[in-house]
Design a protein around this motif. Sequence first.
Motif, PDB file in Angstrom:
ATOM      1  N   HIS A  51      79.675  15.511  30.034  1.00  0.00           N
ATOM      2  CA  HIS A  51      81.068  15.135  30.277  1.00  0.00           C
ATOM      3  C   HIS A  51      81.998  15.838  29.301  1.00  0.00           C
ATOM      4  O   HIS A  51      83.070  16.320  29.682  1.00  0.00           O
ATOM      5  CB  HIS A  51      81.238  13.622  30.155  1.00  0.00           C
ATOM      6  CG  HIS A  51      82.655  13.184  30.357  1.00  0.00           C
ATOM      7  ND1 HIS A  51      83.328  13.344  31.547  1.00  0.00           N
ATOM      8  CD2 HIS A  51      83.545  12.620  29.504  1.00  0.00           C
ATOM      9  CE1 HIS A  51      84.559  12.896  31.426  1.00  0.00           C
ATOM     10  NE2 HIS A  51      84.720  12.460  30.195  1.00  0.00           N
TER      11      HIS A  51
ATOM     12  N   GLY B   8      83.264  10.339  23.887  1.00  0.00           N
ATOM     13  CA  GLY B   8      82.346  10.174  25.023  1.00  0.00           C
ATOM     14  C   GLY B   8      81.003   9.639  24.601  1.00  0.00           C
ATOM     15  O   GLY B   8      80.414   8.788  25.259  1.00  0.00           O
TER      16      GLY B   8
ATOM     17  N   ASN C 221      89.349   6.941  28.928  1.00  0.00           N
ATOM     18  CA  ASN C 221      88.176   7.533  29.575  1.00  0.00           C
ATOM     19  C   ASN C 221      87.192   6.416  29.925  1.00  0.00           C
ATOM     20  O   ASN C 221      86.598   5.808  29.037  1.00  0.00           O
ATOM     21  CB  ASN C 221      87.526   8.541  28.624  1.00  0.00           C
ATOM     22  CG  ASN C 221      86.587   9.476  29.354  1.00  0.00           C
ATOM     23  OD1 ASN C 221      85.949   9.073  30.317  1.00  0.00           O
ATOM     24  ND2 ASN C 221      86.484  10.693  28.885  1.00  0.00           N
TER      25      ASN C 221
ATOM     26  N   TYR D 193      83.840   4.765  32.188  1.00  0.00           N
ATOM     27  CA  TYR D 193      82.559   5.006  32.861  1.00  0.00           C
ATOM     28  C   TYR D 193      82.504   4.116  34.095  1.00  0.00           C
ATOM     29  O   TYR D 193      82.785   2.916  34.019  1.00  0.00           O
ATOM     30  CB  TYR D 193      81.404   4.684  31.914  1.00  0.00           C
ATOM     31  CG  TYR D 193      80.029   4.794  32.542  1.00  0.00           C
ATOM     32  CD1 TYR D 193      79.434   6.037  32.731  1.00  0.00           C
ATOM     33  CD2 TYR D 193      79.329   3.654  32.950  1.00  0.00           C
ATOM     34  CE1 TYR D 193      78.172   6.145  33.300  1.00  0.00           C
ATOM     35  CE2 TYR D 193      78.068   3.757  33.515  1.00  0.00           C
ATOM     36  CZ  TYR D 193      77.500   5.003  33.685  1.00  0.00           C
ATOM     37  OH  TYR D 193      76.247   5.099  34.259  1.00  0.00           O
TER      38      TYR D 193
ATOM     39  N   SER E 153      82.733   9.614  35.462  1.00  0.00           N
ATOM     40  CA  SER E 153      83.506   9.500  34.230  1.00  0.00           C
ATOM     41  C   SER E 153      84.929   9.895  34.570  1.00  0.00           C
ATOM     42  O   SER E 153      85.169  11.021  35.019  1.00  0.00           O
ATOM     43  CB  SER E 153      82.923  10.410  33.144  1.00  0.00           C
ATOM     44  OG  SER E 153      83.694  10.324  31.954  1.00  0.00           O
TER      45      SER E 153
END
Length: 274
Positions: free
Chosen positions: A37, A88, A180, A182, A166
């Motif tokens: 990602h 991330g 961000n 998931y 994502s």
Amino acid sequence: MVATRASDADRESCLEDIQAAYVDGRINDAERESRTHAALQATTLSELAALVADLGPAATLPKKVARVLSPKTGAATSGALSKRFLRGLLVVTLVAAVIAVALWISAAGDDDRDRSAPAPTPEQEVPKDRLELHTAAGFEKLVALTKAKFGTTIVDSAAIYPDYASIEVVLKDDDRRAENWYFAKGFEGEPSKGTRPPGAATIDLAAVDPAAYARAIKRSPAVLGVEDVTSTYVVIHDSGGEPSFSVYVRNDYSENGYWTFSLDGKELRRYAFE
């Protein structure tokens, strides 16, 4: 010194090294996902170099990325991993723990739940199983769930795999901020948060033609000449004022290619395996 911008080809080469490290057992599945990602979101060669600097001699960096590394130590000259990668990685490692706690709290509170609460709309319902995100119906459901949760479908970018994604959502009330998230069976865990540059491009997930999206995914292996595909993902972003989605395919022999389209399904470019 101005950072050198990364191209799609640079990102793809970095992704190959990450996948090779996973196959060799040098990184685990969580690291692969987080690094993948981060590579998709990277905008400079320094960010890409940091993602593979610790993978050893097996990493075959493109020459432009290799020049970013120190010739003595092999470490990124920036001295630190990209902020996007660190965020991330933190999200991936925390997701499992957060989900477990949430399930425990949910189970403990079943008897006290307000039975008079209104039933959720179809857009708000959490799927019982993971959605097939590479189908038109699965993608449309993802867009609907994004709208239901955030009140917007405007994103900085999205990386969509067959059954998880994502997504970097731009805050509805402040486009300088992004979260961000998931997504697997709904949006899970807590997001990593960041600030966006003034005037940075955004993209509307709802503007993507679901039928064209699904058709491109289905046709990509044959069109790009990649047989026995083992990995397929879609990147949706705006690159230089060009809103687009790109389908990436690869197999266990590192044969790969990508196919890029406008949001309404018109082909923009392709890189086929030869």
